[in-house]
Structure formats: C-alpha cells, structure tokens
Write a protein that holds these residues in place. Structure first.
Motif, mmCIF file in Angstrom:
data_model
loop_
_atom_site.group_PDB
_atom_site.id
_atom_site.type_symbol
_atom_site.label_atom_id
_atom_site.label_comp_id
_atom_site.label_asym_id
_atom_site.label_seq_id
_atom_site.Cartn_x
_atom_site.Cartn_y
_atom_site.Cartn_z
ATOM 1 N N VAL A 92 0.873 -1.178 0.000
ATOM 2 C CA VAL A 92 0.000 0.000 0.000
ATOM 3 C C VAL A 92 0.907 1.224 0.000
ATOM 4 C CG1 VAL A 92 -1.774 1.307 1.233
ATOM 5 C CG2 VAL A 92 -1.773 -1.200 1.335
ATOM 6 N N THR A 93 0.738 2.098 -0.974
ATOM 7 C CA THR A 93 1.492 3.345 -1.000
ATOM 8 C C THR A 93 0.578 4.475 -0.566
ATOM 9 O OG1 THR A 93 2.950 2.613 -2.777
ATOM 10 C CG2 THR A 93 2.793 4.978 -2.401
ATOM 11 N N VAL A 94 1.002 5.197 0.435
ATOM 12 C CA VAL A 94 0.229 6.322 0.949
ATOM 13 C C VAL A 94 0.967 7.618 0.626
ATOM 14 C CG1 VAL A 94 -0.678 7.465 3.012
ATOM 15 C CG2 VAL A 94 -0.816 4.976 2.797
ATOM 16 N N THR A 95 0.262 8.571 0.053
ATOM 17 C CA THR A 95 0.822 9.890 -0.231
ATOM 18 C C THR A 95 0.214 10.884 0.747
ATOM 19 O OG1 THR A 95 1.060 9.365 -2.580
ATOM 20 C CG2 THR A 95 1.123 11.687 -1.967
ATOM 21 N N LYS A 96 1.075 11.594 1.449
ATOM 22 C CA LYS A 96 0.602 12.501 2.493
ATOM 23 C C LYS A 96 0.554 13.940 2.010
ATOM 24 C CE LYS A 96 5.118 13.586 4.568
ATOM 25 N NZ LYS A 96 5.079 15.025 4.246
ATOM 26 N N ALA A 97 -0.126 14.770 2.768
ATOM 27 C CA ALA A 97 -0.116 16.204 2.504
ATOM 28 C C ALA A 97 1.280 16.747 2.779
ATOM 29 C CB ALA A 97 -1.140 16.906 3.390
ATOM 30 N N ALA A 98 1.658 17.803 2.076
ATOM 31 C CA ALA A 98 3.022 18.330 2.180
ATOM 32 C C ALA A 98 3.397 18.743 3.598
ATOM 33 C CB ALA A 98 3.190 19.514 1.225
ATOM 34 N N ASP A 99 2.419 19.234 4.364
ATOM 35 C CA ASP A 99 2.723 19.722 5.719
ATOM 36 C C ASP A 99 2.541 18.650 6.790
ATOM 37 O OD1 ASP A 99 0.009 19.554 5.451
ATOM 38 O OD2 ASP A 99 -0.434 21.497 6.375
ATOM 39 N N ALA A 100 2.209 17.432 6.391
ATOM 40 C CA ALA A 100 1.995 16.358 7.368
ATOM 41 C C ALA A 100 3.317 15.683 7.733
ATOM 42 C CB ALA A 100 1.022 15.324 6.815
ATOM 43 N N SER A 101 3.342 15.083 8.906
ATOM 44 C CA SER A 101 4.551 14.411 9.402
ATOM 45 C C SER A 101 4.374 12.900 9.326
ATOM 46 C CB SER A 101 4.819 14.829 10.851
ATOM 47 O OG SER A 101 5.756 13.968 11.460
ATOM 48 N N TRP A 102 5.394 12.207 8.794
ATOM 49 C CA TRP A 102 5.324 10.750 8.749
ATOM 50 C C TRP A 102 5.331 10.148 10.139
ATOM 51 C CZ3 TRP A 102 3.204 8.409 5.108
ATOM 52 C CH2 TRP A 102 3.413 8.723 3.774
ATOM 53 N N ASP A 103 5.997 10.798 11.083
ATOM 54 C CA ASP A 103 6.038 10.285 12.457
ATOM 55 C C ASP A 103 4.636 10.177 13.041
ATOM 56 O OD1 ASP A 103 8.766 10.068 12.411
ATOM 57 O OD2 ASP A 103 9.123 12.037 13.312
ATOM 58 N N ALA A 104 3.783 11.148 12.702
ATOM 59 C CA ALA A 104 2.406 11.129 13.203
ATOM 60 C C ALA A 104 1.497 10.256 12.343
ATOM 61 C CB ALA A 104 1.859 12.556 13.260
ATOM 62 N N LEU A 105 1.748 10.221 11.044
ATOM 63 C CA LEU A 105 0.861 9.508 10.131
ATOM 64 C C LEU A 105 1.126 8.005 10.081
ATOM 65 C CD1 LEU A 105 -1.374 9.628 8.043
ATOM 66 C CD2 LEU A 105 0.350 10.248 6.314
ATOM 67 N N ARG A 106 2.372 7.608 10.224
ATOM 68 C CA ARG A 106 2.735 6.202 10.085
ATOM 69 C C ARG A 106 1.940 5.277 11.017
ATOM 70 N NH1 ARG A 106 7.681 6.930 10.688
ATOM 71 N NH2 ARG A 106 8.395 7.091 8.525
ATOM 72 N N PRO A 107 1.811 5.587 12.318
ATOM 73 C CA PRO A 107 1.026 4.714 13.209
ATOM 74 C C PRO A 107 -0.444 4.610 12.807
ATOM 75 C CG PRO A 107 2.409 6.201 14.486
ATOM 76 C CD PRO A 107 2.454 6.688 13.075
ATOM 77 N N VAL A 108 -0.995 5.694 12.255
ATOM 78 C CA VAL A 108 -2.393 5.673 11.814
ATOM 79 C C VAL A 108 -2.560 4.695 10.657
ATOM 80 C CG1 VAL A 108 -4.271 7.049 10.829
ATOM 81 C CG2 VAL A 108 -2.754 8.055 12.554
ATOM 82 N N VAL A 109 -1.630 4.739 9.716
ATOM 83 C CA VAL A 109 -1.687 3.834 8.567
ATOM 84 C C VAL A 109 -1.535 2.389 9.017
ATOM 85 C CG1 VAL A 109 -0.606 3.179 6.378
ATOM 86 C CG2 VAL A 109 -0.834 5.607 6.987
ATOM 87 N N PHE A 110 -0.586 2.132 9.915
ATOM 88 C CA PHE A 110 -0.405 0.777 10.459
ATOM 89 C C PHE A 110 -1.718 0.261 11.045
ATOM 90 C CE2 PHE A 110 4.352 1.574 11.364
ATOM 91 C CZ PHE A 110 4.702 1.058 10.125
ATOM 92 N N SER A 111 -2.363 1.098 11.859
ATOM 93 C CA SER A 111 -3.587 0.703 12.545
ATOM 94 C C SER A 111 -4.720 0.407 11.561
ATOM 95 C CB SER A 111 -4.015 1.813 13.513
ATOM 96 O OG SER A 111 -5.251 1.502 14.127
#
Length: 259
Positions: A92-111
C-alpha cells in the motif's frame, strides 16, 4: 519510478510487528520511494491481486474511487493528512499532505491496515476493468501499448510504490496519454522517467507512437509536463517494409504472445 532507469534495490527497515485480533501477528515493513511525500507499506501478505497486477489508485478527493475500495476509504477517512492511496498486489502506497509528518501519520496507517485485514473486506470491489484489459474493439496498436505497459513498464514503476495507467491513445497525433499514480504523483523524477523510460520504450517497439504525455486525474486533456516539446519528435517510417503484425511486435519486444 526510477526503477525503469536503475535496478539497484533499496534495503528495507526492520519489521514492525502488529497484533491482529484472532490471527497471528502482522508484520508491516515500510520502504521509501523517490517521492518524499509517499511511503510504501508492505504487510507481507496479499493486498490487491489482479491478473495483470494493475493496482488501484484513489485520491482523497476522488469520491467514485473511494466508494470502490474499502481499504482506501479507511485510510482517507482516518486522517486529513492522507492525500492519496495506491494499492498494489502486496503493498500500500500512501501519499501525504506536504505539511503532514510521517512520524504522526505512520502509526495511523499501520492501525488502519491492521483493522482492514481483521475485517475480512476486499481491498477493491470486484468487477473492475483494468486499463490494460484488451477489449474487442482495440486496434493492433492499442493492444501493443497495453501489452508493453502491463508486462514491461508497470512492474518497474510499481517497485517504487507507484503505477502508470493508460488513459488513451491519440491515433492521428501518435500520442499516448497516461496517468501517474501512487508515489509517482508529484515525484521529482517522474518527468525524467516518463521521457527516458516509458516514452523511449513505447516509441522503440511501436513506430506509430510519437510521444507520451501524462495527464492529471480526471483531466484527460491536461498535461502534467507541458514543457516537453513533442512537435519535433522524429518519426521513423517503415518505408516500403511490410508492416509488422501484433504477434511479431510482441516477439521483438521479448513478450510471449497469448490469445
């Protein structure tokens, strides 16, 4: 998309175990892509498998695509930071918003991926027709374009967490229109790969193709790379030689022909 230009594999980070209710632990790996705003998640099990490995892309603003994919819908609804989701055969490839942080988004995607597997839902609703499905009314050139995209080009692009979809072929102009998806969207190397990889390969094997342009989602006439001048592309004519059949062209490209 740099996989079309190089074959060096990037090492993957350590596995991350996640517990699935009523199942064994789910191990998800993450892999960077040429696009800094896209991250590839590999759960170590099938995600969206199709006969042609065409994949499925849904932008956060594409309501129709989201209604077709329970997994993409979960990821987009979980947070406003997700701008797009691409589903491959085992990633699964996830593309984030430019101002978003992978540190915050990564756990959400995992879940969300973990909960999707536990739900037993399909990644994409059945009955979808692929862009490279050869239809009865496709002429010989379009069939060849689809075959090359599916067999030669798509696998290389998917290695970097993206995809390339056939939008159409402008026969009078000889221009193939494609749409970039997944990590390819907004990737700095996309324009280089489009010309040096995709365009060169299609023009080499199919004389009728004079160029390749990328168009935006839902905007079939809008070029992503309008600075590329296709007006001076030199077309090599077959001049007097018998026109190659579809089967002969596939053989030349090293692609096994099958009805």
């Amino acid at each position: 998309m740099l996989s079309l230009l190089r074959s060096a594999a990037r090492p993957l980070p350590p596995l991350r175990p996640l517990s699935l209710p009523g199942s064994r632990s789910l191990f998800i790996q993450t892999s960077s892509t040429p696009n800094p705003h896209s991250l590839k998640f590999l759960p170590g099990r099938p995600v969206y498998t199709t006969p042609d490995d065409s994949g499925f892309y849904a932008a956060a603003t594409d309501f129709n695509a989201l209604t077709q994919s329970p997994l993409a819908r979960r990821l987009v609804r979980a947070t406003d930071a997700v701008g797009g989701v691409y589903l491959g055969s085992d990633f699964v490839t996830v593309t984030k918003a430019a101002d978003a942080s992978w540190d915050a988004l990564r756990p959400v995607v995992f879940s969300e991926i973990m909960e999707w597997y536990a739900s037993g839902e399909e990644a994409v609703a059945e009955g979808q027709v692929s862009d490279t499905t050869i239809l009865e009314d496709d002429d010989e050139v379009v069939q060849m374009i689809k075959e090359l995209l599916e067999v030669r080009i798509r696998p290389a692009v998917q290695e970097d967490g993206g995809d390339i979809k056939l939008v159409g072929f402008d026969e009078p102009e000889g221009i193939v229109k494609v749409r970039l998806e997944g990590s390819c969207v907004g990737c700095p190397s996309s324009s280089v790969t489009l010309k040096s990889g995709v365009e060169n390969m299609l023009m080499h094997y199919i004389p009728e193709v004079k160029g390749v342009v990328a168009v935006e989602q839902g905007e079939e006439g809008e070029e992503v790379f309008p600075d590329h001048d296709y007006s001076e592309v030199k077309v090599e004519k077959e001049g007097g030689k018998p026109k190659q059949s579809y089967e002969e062209k596939l053989k030349q490209a090293g692609i096994p022909f099958s009805d």
